[in-house]
Scaffold this motif. Sequence first.
Motif, PDB file in Angstrom:
ATOM      1  N   PHE A  83       0.804  -1.214   0.000  1.00 36.02           N
ATOM      2  CA  PHE A  83       0.000   0.000   0.000  1.00 36.02           C
ATOM      3  C   PHE A  83       0.836   1.263   0.000  1.00 36.02           C
ATOM      4  CE2 PHE A  83      -2.611  -3.307   1.914  1.00 36.02           C
ATOM      5  CZ  PHE A  83      -3.691  -3.260   1.057  1.00 36.02           C
ATOM      6  N   GLY A  84       2.156   1.164   0.226  1.00 30.56           N
ATOM      7  CA  GLY A  84       2.973   2.363   0.310  1.00 30.56           C
ATOM      8  C   GLY A  84       2.907   3.213  -0.939  1.00 30.56           C
ATOM      9  N   ASP A  85       3.236   2.628  -2.081  1.00 29.97           N
ATOM     10  CA  ASP A  85       3.227   3.366  -3.330  1.00 29.97           C
ATOM     11  C   ASP A  85       1.822   3.846  -3.685  1.00 29.97           C
ATOM     12  OD1 ASP A  85       5.763   1.317  -4.914  1.00 29.97           O
ATOM     13  OD2 ASP A  85       5.917   3.012  -3.572  1.00 29.97           O
ATOM     14  N   GLU A  86       0.801   3.063  -3.341  1.00 34.34           N
ATOM     15  CA  GLU A  86      -0.573   3.470  -3.629  1.00 34.34           C
ATOM     16  C   GLU A  86      -0.910   4.754  -2.869  1.00 34.34           C
ATOM     17  OE1 GLU A  86      -2.033   2.020  -5.936  1.00 34.34           O
ATOM     18  OE2 GLU A  86      -0.767   0.269  -6.094  1.00 34.34           O
ATOM     19  N   ARG A  87      -0.474   4.848  -1.619  1.00 31.16           N
ATOM     20  CA  ARG A  87      -0.770   6.057  -0.843  1.00 31.16           C
ATOM     21  C   ARG A  87      -0.062   7.260  -1.435  1.00 31.16           C
ATOM     22  NH1 ARG A  87       0.311   4.091   5.258  1.00 31.16           N
ATOM     23  NH2 ARG A  87       2.245   3.501   4.245  1.00 31.16           N
ATOM     24  N   GLU A 155      11.014  14.486 -14.541  1.00 29.28           N
ATOM     25  CA  GLU A 155      11.014  15.864 -15.031  1.00 29.28           C
ATOM     26  C   GLU A 155       9.810  16.660 -14.529  1.00 29.28           C
ATOM     27  OE1 GLU A 155       9.436  13.097 -18.313  1.00 29.28           O
ATOM     28  OE2 GLU A 155      11.083  13.145 -16.851  1.00 29.28           O
ATOM     29  N   GLU A 156       8.761  15.962 -14.052  1.00 34.28           N
ATOM     30  CA  GLU A 156       7.576  16.635 -13.518  1.00 34.28           C
ATOM     31  C   GLU A 156       7.614  16.761 -12.003  1.00 34.28           C
ATOM     32  OE1 GLU A 156       3.871  15.101 -15.966  1.00 34.28           O
ATOM     33  OE2 GLU A 156       5.068  13.405 -15.241  1.00 34.28           O
ATOM     34  N   LEU A 157       8.521  16.038 -11.387  1.00 29.03           N
ATOM     35  CA  LEU A 157       8.470  15.870  -9.938  1.00 29.03           C
ATOM     36  C   LEU A 157       8.635  17.170  -9.172  1.00 29.03           C
ATOM     37  CD1 LEU A 157       8.153  13.764  -7.747  1.00 29.03           C
ATOM     38  CD2 LEU A 157      10.620  13.447  -7.745  1.00 29.03           C
ATOM     39  N   ALA A 158       9.557  18.030  -9.607  1.00 28.31           N
ATOM     40  CA  ALA A 158       9.834  19.258  -8.862  1.00 28.31           C
ATOM     41  C   ALA A 158       8.574  20.103  -8.701  1.00 28.31           C
ATOM     42  CB  ALA A 158      10.924  20.054  -9.566  1.00 28.31           C
ATOM     43  N   LEU A 193       8.183  10.672   3.257  1.00 22.55           N
ATOM     44  CA  LEU A 193       9.606  10.455   3.532  1.00 22.55           C
ATOM     45  C   LEU A 193       9.975   8.984   3.378  1.00 22.55           C
ATOM     46  CD1 LEU A 193      12.351  11.518   4.471  1.00 22.55           C
ATOM     47  CD2 LEU A 193      11.617  11.119   6.821  1.00 22.55           C
ATOM     48  N   ASP A 194       9.104   8.095   3.822  1.00 23.23           N
ATOM     49  CA  ASP A 194       9.375   6.667   3.728  1.00 23.23           C
ATOM     50  C   ASP A 194       9.482   6.225   2.269  1.00 23.23           C
ATOM     51  OD1 ASP A 194       9.626   3.990   4.828  1.00 23.23           O
ATOM     52  OD2 ASP A 194       7.605   3.630   4.059  1.00 23.23           O
ATOM     53  N   LEU A 195       8.690   6.864   1.404  1.00 29.86           N
ATOM     54  CA  LEU A 195       8.650   6.460   0.009  1.00 29.86           C
ATOM     55  C   LEU A 195       9.571   7.281  -0.885  1.00 29.86           C
ATOM     56  CD1 LEU A 195       4.821   5.974  -0.022  1.00 29.86           C
ATOM     57  CD2 LEU A 195       6.507   4.157  -0.172  1.00 29.86           C
ATOM     58  N   MET A 196      10.027   8.444  -0.391  1.00 33.31           N
ATOM     59  CA  MET A 196      10.956   9.292  -1.149  1.00 33.31           C
ATOM     60  C   MET A 196      12.072   9.725  -0.190  1.00 33.31           C
ATOM     61  SD  MET A 196       8.098  11.533  -3.230  1.00 33.31           S
ATOM     62  CE  MET A 196       9.282  12.119  -4.439  1.00 33.31           C
ATOM     63  N   PRO A 197      12.885   8.784   0.259  1.00 33.78           N
ATOM     64  CA  PRO A 197      13.828   9.045   1.358  1.00 33.78           C
ATOM     65  C   PRO A 197      14.997   9.952   1.014  1.00 33.78           C
ATOM     66  CG  PRO A 197      14.175   6.851   0.455  1.00 33.78           C
ATOM     67  CD  PRO A 197      12.949   7.378  -0.200  1.00 33.78           C
ATOM     68  N   ASN A 198      15.229  10.246  -0.237  1.00 33.27           N
ATOM     69  CA  ASN A 198      16.403  11.050  -0.615  1.00 33.27           C
ATOM     70  C   ASN A 198      16.053  12.471  -1.033  1.00 33.27           C
ATOM     71  OD1 ASN A 198      18.194   8.817  -0.236  1.00 33.27           O
ATOM     72  ND2 ASN A 198      17.502   8.007  -2.206  1.00 33.27           N
ATOM     73  N   GLU A 199      14.831  12.904  -0.719  1.00 28.38           N
ATOM     74  CA  GLU A 199      14.397  14.253  -1.082  1.00 28.38           C
ATOM     75  C   GLU A 199      14.594  15.186   0.114  1.00 28.38           C
ATOM     76  OE1 GLU A 199      13.361  15.790  -3.772  1.00 28.38           O
ATOM     77  OE2 GLU A 199      13.588  14.019  -5.063  1.00 28.38           O
TER      78      GLU A 199
END
Length: 273
Positions: A83-87, A155-158, A193-199
Amino acid sequence: ASLVKRLGDFQLAEDCLQDAVLVAMDKWAVEGLPQSPAGWLISVARRKAIDRIRRSANFASKQGEIAYLMELESTKEDEVEGFGDERLNMIFTCCHPALEEKTRVALTLRTLGGLSTEEIAGAFLDKVDAMSARLTRAKKKIAAAGIPYRVPEAEELAERLGSVLTVIYLIFNKGIERGDLSGEAIRLGRIVLDLMPNEPEVEGLLALMLVHDARRAARLDEAGAFVPLDAQSRSRWNRAKIEEGVALLKVALARGRVGPFQLQAAIHSVHGQ
């Protein structure tokens, strides 16, 4: 979140999940919990979706959707995806730039925060009917505009990540009036943070919220009046939250990509230390 992905319809997913929960309340009381409660709920909700679509006025145009859902029935309950990525997908969908800011916050609270429409309306000092209509319009706009249910490409993330973090921080600020919303914003921040730990800005936002929230108990006196920072009792501050926030901030700053949430967190960390 998993149902929205499969059904492509916020309202249908919500209604079918509620149907499944009602079935679970009766069935689990007699038979006990299944091996995978979440997987069981999703499987039952899918069947409820098929039933609802078959009863709908535009049944003929929905044949492809029904066939797709019936194929999913071969998935075992314990094989339902994590469910992590789904959230995270749900957060980015709720926070799409095509939706106005107030709607982003309200929709995020409704779909990820577990708050009722009545609670959200109260937080915004809106009438319940007006908030319900706003949420309905948002769900229809997502469907009509084809807003994608996914994390944006690199490229869309920012652009999109900034919107997500801003919405979470707005929820946190709303928690100054309602403490439970602050906790919900921190929970959402931990998910991201758990799903994007390097941001670093994700780390910065969570650090900011933790250090800020650490002073909550000291902000009001016994009469409910606001206590300025220099007059607050330090003994009432939550030391663990300050230490966690400062540690997160150090990691974020070390990445060398400083942003506004990190700068704000740095200021609050100085106060906290």
